[in-house]
Scaffold this active site. Structure first.
Site, short mmCIF file in Angstrom:
data_model
loop_
_atom_site.label_atom_id
_atom_site.label_comp_id
_atom_site.label_asym_id
_atom_site.label_seq_id
_atom_site.Cartn_x
_atom_site.Cartn_y
_atom_site.Cartn_z
N TYR A 52 105.91 8.61 108.91
CA TYR A 52 105.16 8.81 110.15
C TYR A 52 106.07 8.90 111.36
O TYR A 52 105.68 9.43 112.40
CB TYR A 52 104.18 7.65 110.39
CG TYR A 52 103.09 7.45 109.39
CD1 TYR A 52 102.88 8.35 108.34
CD2 TYR A 52 102.25 6.34 109.49
CE1 TYR A 52 101.86 8.13 107.43
CE2 TYR A 52 101.24 6.13 108.57
CZ TYR A 52 101.06 7.02 107.54
OH TYR A 52 100.06 6.80 106.64
N HIS B 49 104.89 4.73 99.11
CA HIS B 49 103.95 5.63 99.77
C HIS B 49 103.22 6.55 98.79
O HIS B 49 102.03 6.81 98.93
CB HIS B 49 104.67 6.45 100.84
CG HIS B 49 103.77 6.96 101.91
ND1 HIS B 49 104.22 7.30 103.16
CD2 HIS B 49 102.43 7.17 101.95
CE1 HIS B 49 103.21 7.70 103.90
NE2 HIS B 49 102.11 7.65 103.18
#
Length: 271
Positions: free
Chosen positions: A44, A102
Site C-alpha cells: 500500500y 498478503h
C-alpha cells in the site's frame, strides 16, 4: 467497541491509497473519530503515513491495533524479517500487533514452507505479537498451520461482503479458531440500490453500507473499509450502532451472488 478473541477491534480502517499528507490527515481524522484498528501493507505504501498519524494522535501505543502485510516480493529466503523491520521503521514502532502474509506466493514461485517458516522467525524475534494470512484457502491454511505447529494463525483476511459471503471459508476459520477480517466489506460501494438491502436499510434507519458493515461485525468478523472523506469515516464508524436480528441476517444472506471484485490470474483456487 467490540473486539474479536484476539483483541482486534472489529471496526478497523483500511489505508489503501491513503498516501501523502492527505492520507495522514484521513488516518488522523479516523483516530480522532474513535477508530482503534489500523490496517496497512507493504504494497500500500502507507505505513509511513500510518505511523505519522499515530504519533500526531497522541494515543498510547497499546490503544491502537496495527496490522501490516508482507508483500509476496519479500517471501524469498532471508527477506521477510528484514522487510518487516523496514515496515516497523516506517511505522515508527518496535512491534506490530499482527503481521499477515498478503497473498500466497503467485503461482507457487516461492514454496509455502519458505515464507511460513520466515514469518514464524519474525514472530520469534519479537517483530510482531501475532501472525496471520490473507487470501489463503482452507487447504493453504491447513498446510501452513501444520508447518507452524503451536504458533497459531490468528487471522485470515479475505474479500467478504453481502455479495460474496465466502461461507465455506468463513466457517472453516470459525471452526479452527481463526478470526476473519473482511476487505472490501461494502463491495466497492456497489450495494446502493439493491432491491433487498435498500428496504432493510431504510427500516433500520441506516445506509446500505452501514448495513453491510453491521452484518459482518454481527458475525464476529472485523471490517476495514477505506475512505479519505471525514463524513464517510464517521458513517462507517457509526455502523457499530446498527443492530440486526436473526431475520435481518437471513435477509442479507439472500443477496449472495458470488461477485468477487479482487481477483488475479495467479490467485489461489478459491474455496
Amino acid at each position: 467497541m467490540k473486539r474479536n478473541q484476539y483483541g482486534m477491534p472489529l471496526m478497523g480502517l483500511g489505508t489503501f491509497d491513503r498516501t501523502g499528507s492527505a492520507g495522514i490527515d484521513a488516518i488522523l481524522t479516523a483516530l480522532e473519530i474513535g477508530y482503534r484498528h489500523i490496517d496497512t501493507a507493504q504494497t500500500y505504501e502507507t505505513e509511513r503515513e500510518c505511523g505519522e498519524a499515530l504519533r500526531r494522535s497522541g494515543l498510547k501505543r497499546e490503544d491502537v491495533f496495527v496490522t501490516t502485510k508482507i508483500s509476496t516480493e519479500n517471501f524469498s529466503p532471508g527477506m521477510l524479517a528484514p522487510s518487516l523491520r523496514q515496515s516497523l521503521d516506517r511505522l515508527g514502532l518496535d512491534q506490530v500487533d499482527l503481521t499477515l502474509l498478503h497473498w500466497p506466493s503467485p503461482k507457487n514461485k516461492v514454496a509455502l514452507s519458505t515464507y511460513v517458516e520466515q514469518i514464524a522467525e519474525a514472530h520469534a524475534a519479537g517483530l510482531t505479537r501475532m501472525i496471520g494470512v490473507s487470501n489463503f484457502t482452507r487447504l493453504l491454511l491447513a498446510e501452513a498451520q501444520t508447518m507452524l505447529g503451536d504458533l497459531r494463525i490468528v487471522n485470515n483476511q479475505f474479500e467478504c461482503h453481502p455479495y460474496l459471503q465466502n461461507r465455506i471459508l468463513a466457517d472453516y476459520c470459525r471452526v479452527h479458531g481463526i478470526s476473519v477480517t473482511c476487505y472490501l466489506p461494502i463491495a466497492r460501494g456497489k450495494l446502493a440500490g439493491d432491491p433487498v438491502l435498500e428496504p432493510l436499510a431504510a427500516e433500520k434507519n441506516c445506509t446500505v453500507e452501514q448495513l453491510a458493515l453491521a452484518w459482518s461485525m454481527a458475525k464476529g468478523h472485523a471490517v476495514i473499509p477505506a475512505s479519505g472523506k471525514p463524513e464517510r469515516l464517521k458513517s462507517n464508524f457509526a455502523a457499530q450502532a446498527v443492530t440486526l436480528s436473526d431475520e435481518d441476517m437471513a435477509t442479507i444472506a439472500r443477496v449472495e451472488c458470488g461477485r468477487r471484485y479482487i481477483d488475479f490470474d495467479w490467485a489461489p483456487d478459491w474455496d
